[in-house]
Design a protein around this motif. Structure first.
Motif, mmCIF file in Angstrom:
data_model
loop_
_atom_site.group_PDB
_atom_site.id
_atom_site.type_symbol
_atom_site.label_atom_id
_atom_site.label_comp_id
_atom_site.label_asym_id
_atom_site.label_seq_id
_atom_site.Cartn_x
_atom_site.Cartn_y
_atom_site.Cartn_z
ATOM 1 N N THR A 156 0.797 -1.220 0.000
ATOM 2 C CA THR A 156 0.000 0.000 0.000
ATOM 3 C C THR A 156 0.830 1.271 0.000
ATOM 4 N N SER A 157 2.066 1.182 0.444
ATOM 5 C CA SER A 157 2.902 2.388 0.479
ATOM 6 C C SER A 157 4.313 2.059 0.041
ATOM 7 N N ARG A 158 4.984 3.056 -0.503
ATOM 8 C CA ARG A 158 6.373 2.897 -0.932
ATOM 9 C C ARG A 158 7.186 4.065 -0.396
ATOM 10 N N MET A 159 8.448 3.821 -0.177
ATOM 11 C CA MET A 159 9.349 4.918 0.166
ATOM 12 C C MET A 159 9.379 5.892 -1.007
ATOM 13 N N LYS A 160 9.566 7.156 -0.708
ATOM 14 C CA LYS A 160 9.530 8.184 -1.743
ATOM 15 C C LYS A 160 10.521 7.893 -2.854
ATOM 16 N N SER A 161 11.749 7.492 -2.495
ATOM 17 C CA SER A 161 12.776 7.230 -3.514
ATOM 18 C C SER A 161 12.372 6.088 -4.431
ATOM 19 N N LEU A 162 11.761 5.035 -3.862
ATOM 20 C CA LEU A 162 11.318 3.901 -4.671
ATOM 21 C C LEU A 162 10.169 4.313 -5.582
ATOM 22 N N ALA A 163 9.237 5.062 -5.054
ATOM 23 C CA ALA A 163 8.103 5.524 -5.865
ATOM 24 C C ALA A 163 8.577 6.393 -7.020
ATOM 25 N N ASN A 164 9.540 7.274 -6.759
ATOM 26 C CA ASN A 164 10.087 8.137 -7.816
ATOM 27 C C ASN A 164 10.800 7.312 -8.881
ATOM 28 N N ALA A 165 11.526 6.280 -8.441
ATOM 29 C CA ALA A 165 12.244 5.426 -9.393
ATOM 30 C C ALA A 165 11.266 4.674 -10.290
ATOM 31 N N CYS A 166 10.183 4.182 -9.710
ATOM 32 C CA CYS A 166 9.168 3.484 -10.508
ATOM 33 C C CYS A 166 8.534 4.423 -11.526
ATOM 34 N N ARG A 167 8.278 5.660 -11.112
ATOM 35 C CA ARG A 167 7.698 6.634 -12.037
ATOM 36 C C ARG A 167 8.669 6.965 -13.169
ATOM 37 N N GLU A 168 9.952 7.035 -12.865
ATOM 38 C CA GLU A 168 10.934 7.313 -13.913
ATOM 39 C C GLU A 168 10.985 6.169 -14.924
ATOM 40 N N ALA A 169 10.923 4.938 -14.422
ATOM 41 C CA ALA A 169 10.884 3.782 -15.325
ATOM 42 C C ALA A 169 9.624 3.815 -16.179
ATOM 43 N N ASP A 170 8.495 4.148 -15.569
ATOM 44 C CA ASP A 170 7.235 4.247 -16.312
ATOM 45 C C ASP A 170 7.331 5.261 -17.446
ATOM 46 N N ALA A 171 7.936 6.413 -17.149
ATOM 47 C CA ALA A 171 8.043 7.485 -18.148
ATOM 48 C C ALA A 171 8.926 7.063 -19.314
ATOM 49 N N LEU A 199 12.515 -2.927 -7.279
ATOM 50 C CA LEU A 199 12.627 -2.113 -8.489
ATOM 51 C C LEU A 199 13.117 -2.943 -9.666
ATOM 52 N N THR A 200 14.028 -3.874 -9.415
ATOM 53 C CA THR A 200 14.502 -4.754 -10.492
ATOM 54 C C THR A 200 13.349 -5.571 -11.061
ATOM 55 N N ASP A 201 12.556 -6.179 -10.185
ATOM 56 C CA ASP A 201 11.382 -6.926 -10.651
ATOM 57 C C ASP A 201 10.406 -6.004 -11.377
ATOM 58 N N TYR A 202 10.233 -4.800 -10.882
ATOM 59 C CA TYR A 202 9.302 -3.849 -11.485
ATOM 60 C C TYR A 202 9.714 -3.519 -12.917
ATOM 61 N N ILE A 203 10.998 -3.245 -13.127
ATOM 62 C CA ILE A 203 11.503 -2.903 -14.460
ATOM 63 C C ILE A 203 11.371 -4.096 -15.405
ATOM 64 N N ILE A 204 11.693 -5.284 -14.913
ATOM 65 C CA ILE A 204 11.591 -6.470 -15.758
ATOM 66 C C ILE A 204 10.155 -6.683 -16.215
ATOM 67 N N ASN A 205 9.209 -6.542 -15.314
ATOM 68 C CA ASN A 205 7.797 -6.679 -15.684
ATOM 69 C C ASN A 205 7.337 -5.583 -16.619
ATOM 70 N N LEU A 206 7.750 -4.357 -16.336
ATOM 71 C CA LEU A 206 7.327 -3.220 -17.144
ATOM 72 C C LEU A 206 7.757 -3.374 -18.596
ATOM 73 N N TYR A 207 8.997 -3.782 -18.815
ATOM 74 C CA TYR A 207 9.562 -3.870 -20.162
ATOM 75 C C TYR A 207 9.364 -5.244 -20.809
ATOM 76 N N SER A 208 8.748 -6.164 -20.115
ATOM 77 C CA SER A 208 8.695 -7.551 -20.586
ATOM 78 C C SER A 208 8.257 -7.688 -22.045
ATOM 79 N N PRO A 209 9.093 -8.342 -22.881
ATOM 80 C CA PRO A 209 8.726 -8.593 -24.278
ATOM 81 C C PRO A 209 8.249 -10.030 -24.489
ATOM 82 N N PHE A 210 8.138 -10.796 -23.399
ATOM 83 C CA PHE A 210 7.955 -12.238 -23.523
ATOM 84 C C PHE A 210 6.504 -12.638 -23.794
ATOM 85 N N CYS A 211 6.351 -13.575 -24.696
ATOM 86 C CA CYS A 211 5.042 -14.153 -24.995
ATOM 87 C C CYS A 211 4.867 -15.392 -24.110
ATOM 88 N N TYR A 212 4.571 -15.148 -22.836
ATOM 89 C CA TYR A 212 4.498 -16.252 -21.881
ATOM 90 C C TYR A 212 3.374 -17.228 -22.218
#
Length: 306
Positions: A156-171, A199-212
């Protein structure tokens, strides 16, 4: 040169090794830069990615493409972009990968299943894990859940630095841009270890190109896929691959030693040291790490004679 065999939209096994077998993947940032470049490029060339496995000095891909030209342009593009960015960051010049990549057609479902097991079990064969789905960089675990190596994404909550990093990856992903070394260091800098894993898992999921769905479809369910890979290492008779019987565990041990004893944060920097300093470091590593001199030379980018 032998003509490359290709059949449109049929499963292909791609294999690419580094120059002289030198290591190029040392830290999470190396894997993530490579992975996001790979993922963005796969979308550019409309190739279907079933599976990929990244090892210290080579990678494997199972993919489907509409044409040989499209497949070759895809491989050339993402490897050349990664080489340029990697070289710029570490301060080197020249190629990272061999000029030509290996490829093999997998015509029957049985051969595709065997290739899936073979790719997934690369880290098992190299003693990096007990089961294939325990290794992050073959991406098998992400076929079952979004955060297999970190805490639940639904917190339900994230540290500010983690939340900012996720938003940067999203952008970045929204603009179909890969991540570079400076971005990743900035995103990870203020995070605790647990947050870095998230964050590593988040980036991998966000960019995933895999046809699972396609990957899992060869076995019926994810559990059957996992069981099949655990029961069978797979085989590859259609593609020549350099074989080394040594365990890859020593590479991780060298990285940890250099961080702990020499205080290196960017371990890959040892690869651009003057040769005499590399040789001295090689002798030191040989005294403290259970690794062959061939492995140490690959790790430090010292050319082997003969």
């Amino acid at each position: 040169m032998k003509k490359r065999r290709f059949v449109p939209e049929m499963c292909m096994h791609i294999y690419q090794r580094t120059i002289s077998g030198f290591n190029i993947f040392y830290d999470h940032e190396d894997y993530l830069v490579f992975y996001t470049i790979f993922s963005v490029t796969a979308r550019m060339y409309n190739v279907r990615i079933l599976e990929m496995c990244i090892m210290y000095n080579h990678f494997h891909i199972l993919l489907e493409a509409e044409s040989l030209e499209e497949m070759s342009r895809f491989v050339q593009r993402f490897t050349s972009v990664f080489t340029r960015i990697y070289n710029s960051d570490v301060g080197r010049t020249g190629s990272l990968f061999r000029k030509s990549y290996g490829s093999a057609i997998k015509r029957e479902d049985k051969k595709v299943r065997s290739a899936i097991a073979y790719l997934g079990n690369n880290p098992v064969e190299k003693k990096l894990c007990i089961y294939a789905d325990q290794y992050r960089w073959n991406f098998l675990a992400y076929g079952a859940e979004p955060h297999p190596f970190s805490f639940d994404q639904k917190m339900t909550s994230r540290m500010k630095s983690l939340a900012n990093a996720c938003r940067e990856a999203d952008a970045a992903f929204a603009c179909l841009k890969h991540l570079n070394y400076a971005q990743i260091r900035r995103m990870f800098r203020k995070l605790a270890t647990r947050e870095k894993e998230y964050l590593t898992d988040y980036i991998i999921n966000l960019y995933s190109p895999f046809c699972y769905d396609t990957l899992i479809g060869y076995f019926g369910t994810y559990e059957k896929l996992k069981l099949a890979i655990r029961s069978n290492t797979g085989s590859e008779y259609d593609l020549h691959e350099d074989y080394s019987p040594e365990s890859d565990v020593a590479y991780g041990q060298m990285t940890e030693y250099l961080r702990r004893v020499h205080g290196l944060s960017q371990v890959r920097k040892v690869t651009v040291l003057p040769l005499d300093e590399k040789i001295a470091l090689a002798k030191e590593l040989q005294q403290h790490i259970s690794a062959s001199m061939k492995q140490i030379c690959r790790y430090l980018h010292i050319p082997l004679k003969g």
